[in-house]
Design a protein around this motif. Structure first.
Motif, PDB file in Angstrom:
ATOM      1  N   VAL A   1      -3.900   1.912   9.332  1.00  0.00           N
ATOM      2  CA  VAL A   1      -3.305   0.592   9.167  1.00  0.00           C
ATOM      3  C   VAL A   1      -2.660   0.117  10.462  1.00  0.00           C
ATOM      4  O   VAL A   1      -2.334  -1.059  10.608  1.00  0.00           O
ATOM      5  N   ARG A   2      -2.495   1.014  11.415  1.00  0.00           N
ATOM      6  CA  ARG A   2      -1.925   0.600  12.699  1.00  0.00           C
ATOM      7  C   ARG A   2      -2.993   0.011  13.623  1.00  0.00           C
ATOM      8  O   ARG A   2      -2.667  -0.766  14.514  1.00  0.00           O
ATOM      9  N   SER A   3      -4.224   0.411  13.422  1.00  0.00           N
ATOM     10  CA  SER A   3      -5.278  -0.005  14.346  1.00  0.00           C
ATOM     11  C   SER A   3      -6.063  -1.167  13.756  1.00  0.00           C
ATOM     12  O   SER A   3      -7.172  -1.010  13.290  1.00  0.00           O
ATOM     13  N   HIS A   4      -5.459  -2.347  13.728  1.00  0.00           N
ATOM     14  CA  HIS A   4      -6.173  -3.524  13.253  1.00  0.00           C
ATOM     15  C   HIS A   4      -6.161  -4.584  14.340  1.00  0.00           C
ATOM     16  O   HIS A   4      -5.383  -4.520  15.295  1.00  0.00           O
ATOM     17  N   GLU A   5      -7.047  -5.549  14.182  1.00  0.00           N
ATOM     18  CA  GLU A   5      -7.110  -6.624  15.167  1.00  0.00           C
ATOM     19  C   GLU A   5      -5.852  -7.470  15.088  1.00  0.00           C
ATOM     20  O   GLU A   5      -5.057  -7.360  14.160  1.00  0.00           O
ATOM     21  N   ALA A   6      -5.681  -8.325  16.096  1.00  0.00           N
ATOM     22  CA  ALA A   6      -4.438  -9.096  16.211  1.00  0.00           C
ATOM     23  C   ALA A   6      -4.122  -9.875  14.945  1.00  0.00           C
ATOM     24  O   ALA A   6      -2.983  -9.892  14.493  1.00  0.00           O
ATOM     25  N   ASP A   7      -5.103 -10.535  14.354  1.00  0.00           N
ATOM     26  CA  ASP A   7      -4.870 -11.359  13.179  1.00  0.00           C
ATOM     27  C   ASP A   7      -5.591 -10.840  11.944  1.00  0.00           C
ATOM     28  O   ASP A   7      -5.767 -11.570  10.977  1.00  0.00           O
ATOM     29  N   ILE A   8      -6.015  -9.592  11.959  1.00  0.00           N
ATOM     30  CA  ILE A   8      -6.751  -9.033  10.826  1.00  0.00           C
ATOM     31  C   ILE A   8      -6.185  -7.660  10.464  1.00  0.00           C
ATOM     32  O   ILE A   8      -5.979  -6.821  11.333  1.00  0.00           O
ATOM     33  N   ILE A   9      -5.933  -7.462   9.189  1.00  0.00           N
ATOM     34  CA  ILE A   9      -5.573  -6.154   8.662  1.00  0.00           C
ATOM     35  C   ILE A   9      -6.719  -5.699   7.771  1.00  0.00           C
ATOM     36  O   ILE A   9      -7.110  -6.414   6.845  1.00  0.00           O
ATOM     37  N   TYR A  10      -7.257  -4.531   8.054  1.00  0.00           N
ATOM     38  CA  TYR A  10      -8.357  -3.999   7.266  1.00  0.00           C
ATOM     39  C   TYR A  10      -7.819  -3.035   6.207  1.00  0.00           C
ATOM     40  O   TYR A  10      -6.990  -2.174   6.502  1.00  0.00           O
ATOM     41  N   ILE A  11      -8.307  -3.192   4.979  1.00  0.00           N
ATOM     42  CA  ILE A  11      -7.945  -2.289   3.887  1.00  0.00           C
ATOM     43  C   ILE A  11      -9.230  -1.770   3.268  1.00  0.00           C
ATOM     44  O   ILE A  11     -10.047  -2.544   2.769  1.00  0.00           O
ATOM     45  N   ASN A  12      -9.394  -0.466   3.326  1.00  0.00           N
ATOM     46  CA  ASN A  12     -10.577   0.169   2.727  1.00  0.00           C
ATOM     47  C   ASN A  12     -10.360   0.259   1.222  1.00  0.00           C
ATOM     48  O   ASN A  12      -9.388   0.858   0.765  1.00  0.00           O
ATOM     49  N   LYS A  13     -11.265  -0.318   0.461  1.00  0.00           N
ATOM     50  CA  LYS A  13     -11.105  -0.341  -1.002  1.00  0.00           C
ATOM     51  C   LYS A  13     -11.111   1.055  -1.606  1.00  0.00           C
ATOM     52  O   LYS A  13     -10.587   1.269  -2.699  1.00  0.00           O
ATOM     53  N   ASN A  14     -11.707   2.026  -0.876  1.00  0.00           N
ATOM     54  CA  ASN A  14     -11.752   3.398  -1.366  1.00  0.00           C
ATOM     55  C   ASN A  14     -10.494   4.190  -1.022  1.00  0.00           C
ATOM     56  O   ASN A  14     -10.305   5.298  -1.524  1.00  0.00           O
ATOM     57  N   TYR A  15      -9.651   3.648  -0.146  1.00  0.00           N
ATOM     58  CA  TYR A  15      -8.396   4.294   0.252  1.00  0.00           C
ATOM     59  C   TYR A  15      -7.255   3.295   0.117  1.00  0.00           C
ATOM     60  O   TYR A  15      -6.383   3.193   0.966  1.00  0.00           O
ATOM     61  N   LEU A  16      -7.271   2.558  -0.972  1.00  0.00           N
ATOM     62  CA  LEU A  16      -6.317   1.474  -1.167  1.00  0.00           C
ATOM     63  C   LEU A  16      -4.882   1.981  -1.139  1.00  0.00           C
ATOM     64  O   LEU A  16      -3.998   1.345  -0.549  1.00  0.00           O
ATOM     65  N   SER A  17      -4.597   3.113  -1.766  1.00  0.00           N
ATOM     66  CA  SER A  17      -3.236   3.605  -1.871  1.00  0.00           C
ATOM     67  C   SER A  17      -2.615   3.903  -0.513  1.00  0.00           C
ATOM     68  O   SER A  17      -1.390   3.868  -0.363  1.00  0.00           O
ATOM     69  N   GLU A  18      -3.442   4.194   0.496  1.00  0.00           N
ATOM     70  CA  GLU A  18      -2.925   4.467   1.839  1.00  0.00           C
ATOM     71  C   GLU A  18      -2.968   3.226   2.722  1.00  0.00           C
ATOM     72  O   GLU A  18      -1.983   2.909   3.398  1.00  0.00           O
ATOM     73  N   ASP A  19      -4.085   2.528   2.719  1.00  0.00           N
ATOM     74  CA  ASP A  19      -4.252   1.417   3.652  1.00  0.00           C
ATOM     75  C   ASP A  19      -3.426   0.188   3.296  1.00  0.00           C
ATOM     76  O   ASP A  19      -3.170  -0.661   4.153  1.00  0.00           O
ATOM     77  N   ILE A  20      -2.998   0.062   2.029  1.00  0.00           N
ATOM     78  CA  ILE A  20      -2.268  -1.126   1.640  1.00  0.00           C
ATOM     79  C   ILE A  20      -0.925  -1.224   2.360  1.00  0.00           C
ATOM     80  O   ILE A  20      -0.327  -2.294   2.438  1.00  0.00           O
ATOM     81  N   ALA A  21      -0.442  -0.122   2.897  1.00  0.00           N
ATOM     82  CA  ALA A  21       0.830  -0.148   3.607  1.00  0.00           C
ATOM     83  C   ALA A  21       0.798  -1.092   4.813  1.00  0.00           C
ATOM     84  O   ALA A  21       1.846  -1.511   5.291  1.00  0.00           O
ATOM     85  N   GLY A  22      -0.396  -1.446   5.285  1.00  0.00           N
ATOM     86  CA  GLY A  22      -0.491  -2.368   6.409  1.00  0.00           C
ATOM     87  C   GLY A  22       0.060  -3.750   6.123  1.00  0.00           C
ATOM     88  O   GLY A  22       0.442  -4.481   7.038  1.00  0.00           O
ATOM     89  N   VAL A  23       0.132  -4.149   4.844  1.00  0.00           N
ATOM     90  CA  VAL A  23       0.606  -5.499   4.525  1.00  0.00           C
ATOM     91  C   VAL A  23       2.108  -5.617   4.710  1.00  0.00           C
ATOM     92  O   VAL A  23       2.632  -6.738   4.749  1.00  0.00           O
ATOM     93  N   TRP A  24       2.829  -4.499   4.830  1.00  0.00           N
ATOM     94  CA  TRP A  24       4.283  -4.614   5.031  1.00  0.00           C
ATOM     95  C   TRP A  24       4.620  -5.184   6.400  1.00  0.00           C
ATOM     96  O   TRP A  24       5.761  -5.549   6.664  1.00  0.00           O
ATOM     97  N   THR A  25       3.625  -5.254   7.313  1.00  0.00           N
ATOM     98  CA  THR A  25       3.879  -5.829   8.632  1.00  0.00           C
ATOM     99  C   THR A  25       3.786  -7.349   8.632  1.00  0.00           C
ATOM    100  O   THR A  25       4.086  -7.978   9.646  1.00  0.00           O
TER     101      THR A  25
END
Length: 383
Positions: free
Chosen positions: A358-382
Motif C-alpha cells: 500500500v506504500r508503493s502506489h502512484e501519485a494519484d492512484i492507490i491499488y487494492i488487490n481484491k484477493n488481499y483486501l484485508s491488507e491492502d485496504i489500509a492504503g485508504v487511510w492516507t
C-alpha cells in the motif's frame, strides 16, 4: 417420472397376467388395486394442493457481509395428515437481476398441523440480493403426478461491507482478525470529552474519566482544518465480479467512515431514485448507511461507469477534491485523458494482480488487490 410410470405399467401387466392365469379373487383384487393407483394418486395430489399452505411475508433485511440470515416462513396443513410431498423453488438474484443461486427446498418432515421453517441465506456478495420464491411443486403418491403452483413472494436483503478499524499498530476487522497497515493521518487535538454513544470508536475511550464517573466517556477531537470539500463516488464492475464488487463496496464504506472521523463530513455522489444524480452531504455513519442502501436499491442502473460519467459532466466538479473507487482501470485512464477535471481526483483501483504494497502506489492512484483486501485496504487511510 417416466421411469416411475414404466415401473407402474410393468406391475400392472404382471398383476393382469396373474389374474388371467389363476382367475382367483385375490389376484383380481391385486390387479384392481394396482389399476386404481393413478386415480388415488391424482386425488391425493388435488387434496394436498388444497390443504397445504405456505406463508411468506415480503420483508427487507440488512446484514453484514459474511453473516448468515434465517428468513422465516410457515407451513400449515388443513388436513390431519399430509397427502402430498412438495418442494419450494427459490432464486437468489443480485442487484442487476442476474441469478446467483437457484435452490430447491425439499420438505422431508411429517407436519401434522403447522411449523415454522427457515430459509438460510449466506451473505457473500455486498449489495442488494433479491430472494424470490417462484413456485411450490407438489408430488402425488409415488410421484406419478406433479403440480406446480406459482407464487410471488420476495425477500430483499441488503448486504453491507465489513468495517475495518484503525489502531496505532494494527488493522482489525469486526471479527477481531488483525492485519498490518501503513500509517495514516492523525486527528486534530483533543477538544474535550463526552458520554459514549453507540457507534463511537472504542479506541477513543477516555479511561480515566470513565473510571472516575462509572460511565464510559470518549475523547472529542478537532477535525483537521481543510477547506476543500471531499467527494466520494464509485462504480461497480461491469463483469459482475463478486470479489471485485465486494472490494469496491468495502473500500467506499471504509473511506467514508475515515472521512467522517478525519474531517467531520464528506459528499457521496451516486445515481439515486428516478435516475437522479445525487450529491449528499454525509456527517455520520447512519447517513452513510442510508445512502449506501439507496445506492443498492438502484444498482440495476449502475453500469457503464454511470456515476463517473455523470460526475465528470457536472460543471461543479472542480469544487471538490474527489476520490473515485472502481475496478475498471483502463476505462478510467482513458476517461481521465479526455477530461479537464483530473487534477483533484484520487483513484482507488481494485485489481487482481500481484500482491501490492500500500506504500508503493502512484501519485494519484492507490491499488487494492481484491484477493488481499484485508491488507491492502489500509492504503485508504492516507486519503
Amino acid at each position: 417420472m417416466i421411469i416411475r410410470w414404466i415401473i407402474y405399467f410393468f406391475a400392472l401387466l404382471y398383476s393382469f397376467i396373474i389374474y388371467v392365469m389363476y382367475s382367483q379373487y385375490q389376484a383380481f383384487m391385486l390387479f384392481a388395486l394396482i389399476a386404481a393407483i393413478p386415480l388415488l394418486s391424482f386425488i391425493s395430489l388435488l387434496i394436498g394442493v388444497k390443504t397445504v399452505k405456505v406463508y411468506f411475508h415480503n420483508e427487507t433485511f440488512t446484514i453484514n457481509n459474511g453473516e448468515k440470515l434465517k428468513l422465516p416462513y410457515m407451513i400449515k396443513y388443513k388436513s390431519l395428515l399430509p397427502l402430498a410431498d412438495f418442494c419450494i423453488i427459490a432464486e437468489e438474484k443480485n442487484g442487476w437481476g442476474e441469478i446467483l443461486v437457484r435452490k430447491v427446498i425439499n420438505n422431508n418432515e411429517i407436519i401434522f398441523n403447522k411449523k415454522q421453517r427457515n430459509y438460510i441465506y449466506d451473505a457473500e456478495c455486498c449489495g442488494k440480493t433479491e430472494i424470490n420464491i417462484r413456485s411450490i411443486k407438489f408430488y402425488a403418491l409415488l410421484n406419478l403426478f406433479t403440480y406446480t403452483k406459482n407464487i410471488d413472494r420476495q425477500w430483499m436483503v441488503f448486504v453491507m461491507p465489513l468495517i475495518y478499524e484503525k489502531s496505532n499498530d494494527s488493522l482489525t476487522t469486526a471479527d477481531n482478525k488483525v492485519y498490518r497497515h501503513t500509517s495514516y493521518n492523525s486527528l486534530g487535538n483533543v477538544s474535550g470529552i463526552r458520554l459514549y454513544k453507540i457507534g463511537d470508536n472504542s479506541r477513543f475511550i477516555h479511561w480515566k474519566a470513565s473510571l472516575a464517573h462509572d460511565e464510559f466517556y470518549v475523547k472529542e477531537h478537532e477535525f483537521l482544518n481543510d477547506e476543500e470539500e471531499r467527494i466520494l463516488l464509485f462504480d461497480l464492475s461491469d463483469d459482475s465480479d463478486t470479489a471485485a464488487n465486494n472490494a469496491v463496496f468495502t473500500s467506499v464504506y471504509n473511506i467514508g467512515l475515515h472521512f467522517i472521523e478525519q474531517y467531520g463530513n464528506f459528499f457521496l455522489a451516486y445515481l439515486g431514485q428516478n435516475s437522479r444524480f445525487l450529491i449528499r452531504k454525509i456527517t455520520n455513519k447512519k447517513m452513510l448507511d442510508v445512502s449506501m442502501v439507496e445506492y443498492m436499491e438502484n444498482s440495476c442502473f449502475q453500469k457503464n461507469m454511470v456515476n463517473w460519467r455523470l460526475f465528470i459532466a457536472k460543471k461543479t466538479t472542480y469544487r471538490y477534491k474527489a476520490v473515485y473507487v472502481s475496478a475498471e482501470e483502463e476505462k478510467i485512464r482513458s476517461s481521465l485523458n479526455e477530461s479537464n477535471y483530473c487534477n483533484n481526483i484520487k483513484l482507488v483501483i481494485i485489481n487482481d494482480g500481484q500482491k501490492t504494497s500500500v506504500r508503493s502506489h502512484e501519485a494519484d492512484i492507490i491499488y487494492i488487490n481484491k484477493n488481499y483486501l484485508s491488507e491492502d485496504i489500509a492504503g485508504v487511510w492516507t486519503l
